[in-house]
Design an enzyme around this catalytic site. Structure first.
Site, PDB file in Angstrom:
ATOM      1  N   ARG A 255      -3.786  -1.773  45.799  1.00 50.65           N
ATOM      2  CA  ARG A 255      -5.187  -2.061  45.501  1.00 50.65           C
ATOM      3  C   ARG A 255      -6.148  -1.279  46.402  1.00 50.65           C
ATOM      4  NH1 ARG A 255      -7.762  -8.108  45.036  1.00 50.65           N
ATOM      5  NH2 ARG A 255      -6.284  -8.245  43.299  1.00 50.65           N
TER       6      ARG A 255
ATOM      7  N   GLU B 178     -11.120  -8.560  47.652  1.00 46.57           N
ATOM      8  CA  GLU B 178     -10.093  -8.702  48.688  1.00 46.57           C
ATOM      9  C   GLU B 178      -9.146  -7.493  48.706  1.00 46.57           C
ATOM     10  OE1 GLU B 178      -6.074 -11.250  49.660  1.00 46.57           O
ATOM     11  OE2 GLU B 178      -7.607 -12.200  48.400  1.00 46.57           O
TER      12      GLU B 178
ATOM     13  N   SER C 253      -5.357  -9.792  53.776  1.00 48.07           N
ATOM     14  CA  SER C 253      -5.573 -11.095  54.396  1.00 48.07           C
ATOM     15  C   SER C 253      -4.538 -11.303  55.488  1.00 48.07           C
ATOM     16  CB  SER C 253      -5.485 -12.223  53.364  1.00 48.07           C
ATOM     17  OG  SER C 253      -4.165 -12.338  52.865  1.00 48.07           O
TER      18      SER C 253
ATOM     19  N   ARG D 110      -5.663  -5.969  39.447  1.00 52.51           N
ATOM     20  CA  ARG D 110      -4.789  -7.131  39.250  1.00 52.51           C
ATOM     21  C   ARG D 110      -3.635  -6.717  38.336  1.00 52.51           C
ATOM     22  NH1 ARG D 110      -6.219 -12.588  39.908  1.00 52.51           N
ATOM     23  NH2 ARG D 110      -8.420 -12.011  39.925  1.00 52.51           N
TER      24      ARG D 110
ATOM     25  N   ARG E 138       4.156 -10.064  40.582  1.00 48.33           N
ATOM     26  CA  ARG E 138       3.415 -11.299  40.330  1.00 48.33           C
ATOM     27  C   ARG E 138       3.118 -11.423  38.837  1.00 48.33           C
ATOM     28  NH1 ARG E 138      -0.666 -11.443  45.616  1.00 48.33           N
ATOM     29  NH2 ARG E 138       1.018 -11.175  47.142  1.00 48.33           N
TER      30      ARG E 138
END
Length: 441
Positions: free
Chosen positions: A406, A365, A368, A293, A278
């Site tokens: 993460r 987070e 999800s 991140r 990403r």
């Protein structure tokens, strides 16, 4: 993309969904206008094509009559010849008109498809309205540790990782630039243990394990919904017109593209381990410390193809499998119902599981799960035989994460000890072969 039939039958519902997402409800009227234009163009095209077929048959008949009269030396041969030429000219004119109308219909269809892609998936009833901060907390599990009562100040995951010889950001930046890192020693082993545990849980629950491509073609990226609002997040290899995927969801969504699959025995479930990439465009200054991140990470992703009427129940099952993984790493967490304005385009509903990060004093987070209903499958033309026996119909797709890089943040910070060691959660120990991670001397 959304179902044009839904837009025709329930335009107010689609407008309300767009408004809840913070997007333009006017796209609904544009879609309806484009749909009417397409249907009108198709009707004109089909009507004239039917006339063309009649005229074409008359050309054959006229030429046959002329040839027969000419061979017999009939007096009306010249007249029949003129009639045959006139029919042929008329057929030629109709052919050009039909081609023009066909092009108009194709253009109208393309305009409609473009507009349909602009609309996000229609949200499911009950999804909170608003933006990023308007989520609803559904459940909170576990209690955050009181480090002050234990007599020490917790270290953040990077400080712990450096003492353990588990994370090397400096050399990661030297090789790849900002937001790259090395997992070294027990750091690498801890990630492998976590992701192997995720794969083991998924396969025990009937998922087919997969190692997927991490490069995808443009049509698959668009079909999965990753080239709409978030195209700037994607790395592109221009020389090959390929894209680095930010999740194996892309490859899994494309796995059955242009296929008719059999769901008579229940959902088709896959679980994939892949590297993910990403660009983190727009995140300048956010989470610059550590591995929260980053540009590259590993992830184990669940993906399910199911019947549309079973999608909400499948979504709850996905969430429960995520609960099971979070219980195994023994960290406090909460589950939120993500607000409509914070949903990606393909998702009709999304539940986030956020773990407590002690040094930040807040939930972040970790995972999800999204119910994408028929949005992705319609774009990718993935269907099943209609159980009612009326041809084929679009299936539903869902996805959910069982582990990523993460997660190491939550494990290290929540299980640290005063001496800088980290206790390994019991469920992870068989996969890691260690009970405690100890600092390097």
């Amino acid at each position: 993309m959304i179902d044009i039939k839904l837009v025709r039958d329930e335009p107010d519902r689609v407008r309300a969904s767009q408004t809840a997402r913070g997007e333009d409800p006017g796209v609904v009227d544009a879609i309806l206008a484009a749909d009417e234009k397409r249907r009108s163009s198709l009707s004109e095209f089909e009507s004239l094509r039917a006339e063309q077929k009649v005229v074409s048959r008359s050309v054959g008949a006229a030429m046959g009559a002329f040839q027969k009269a000419k061979k017999a030396g009939a007096a009306d041969a010249d007249h029949l010849e003129k009639a045959a030429h006139h029919a042929r000219a008329q057929a030629g004119e109709l052919s050009e008109q039909v081609k023009s109308l066909e092009a108009d219909a194709a253009q109208a269809g393309a305009e409609l498809a473009t507009l349909l892609r602009r609309a996000g998936n229609v949200i499911i009833d009950g999804v909170p309205g608003g933006g990023e901060d308007d989520f609803v907390v559904l459940e909170t599990v576990g209690q955050a540790r009181d480090f002050a009562a234990e007599g020490f100040e917790p270290l953040d995951h990077l400080a712990l990782g450096e003492r353990l010889g588990a994370i090397d950001m400096e050399r990661g930046a030297k090789v790849g630039g900002a937001r790259f890192y090395y997992l070294t020693g027990v750091g690498a082993l801890l990630e492998l243990a976590l992701l192997n545990m995720a794969m083991a849980q998924a396969t025990a629950n009937g998922f087919t394990p997969m190692i997927t491509p991490t490069l995808a073609r443009s049509d698959i990226m668009h079909g999965a919904g990753f080239m709409d609002a978030h195209a700037e997040e994607v790395y592109r290899l221009e020389a090959d017109d390929l894209y680095l995927t930010g999740t194996s969801e892309v490859a899994l969504a494309g796995y059955h593209a242009d296929e008719i699959i059999d769901l008579s025995a229940g959902p088709e479930r896959y679980v994939a381990w892949s590297a993910c990439y990403r660009r983190e465009a727009g995140s300048h200054g956010k989470d610059t410390r550590g591995i929260i991140r980053v540009h590259q990470f590993h992830k184990v992703e669940m993906f399910s193809y199911c019947r549309p009427e079973d999608a909400e129940a499948e979504h709850e099952r996905m969430l429960d499998w995520e609960r099971q993984m979070l219980a195994k790493i023994e960290v406090p967490y909460r589950i939120i119902d993500t607000a409509a304005g914070d949903l990606g385009g393909p998702a009709a509903r999304k539940f986030d599981c956020e773990a407590w990060v002690p040094t930040q004093g807040r939930y972040r987070e970790l995972t999800s799960t999204s119910n994408c209903t028929t949005y992705q499958a319609r774009r990718l033309n993935t269907r099943e035989r209609d159980p009612n026996g009326s041809g084929t119909r679009t299936v539903a797709t869902l996805n959910g994460t069982l582990g990523t890089t993460r997660w190491l943040v939550a494990i290290l910070e929540n299980h640290q000890q005063a001496d800088g060691s980290v206790v390994v959660p019991a469920a992870l120990r068989p996969f890691l072969g260690l009970d405690v991670l100890t600092p390097l001397t």
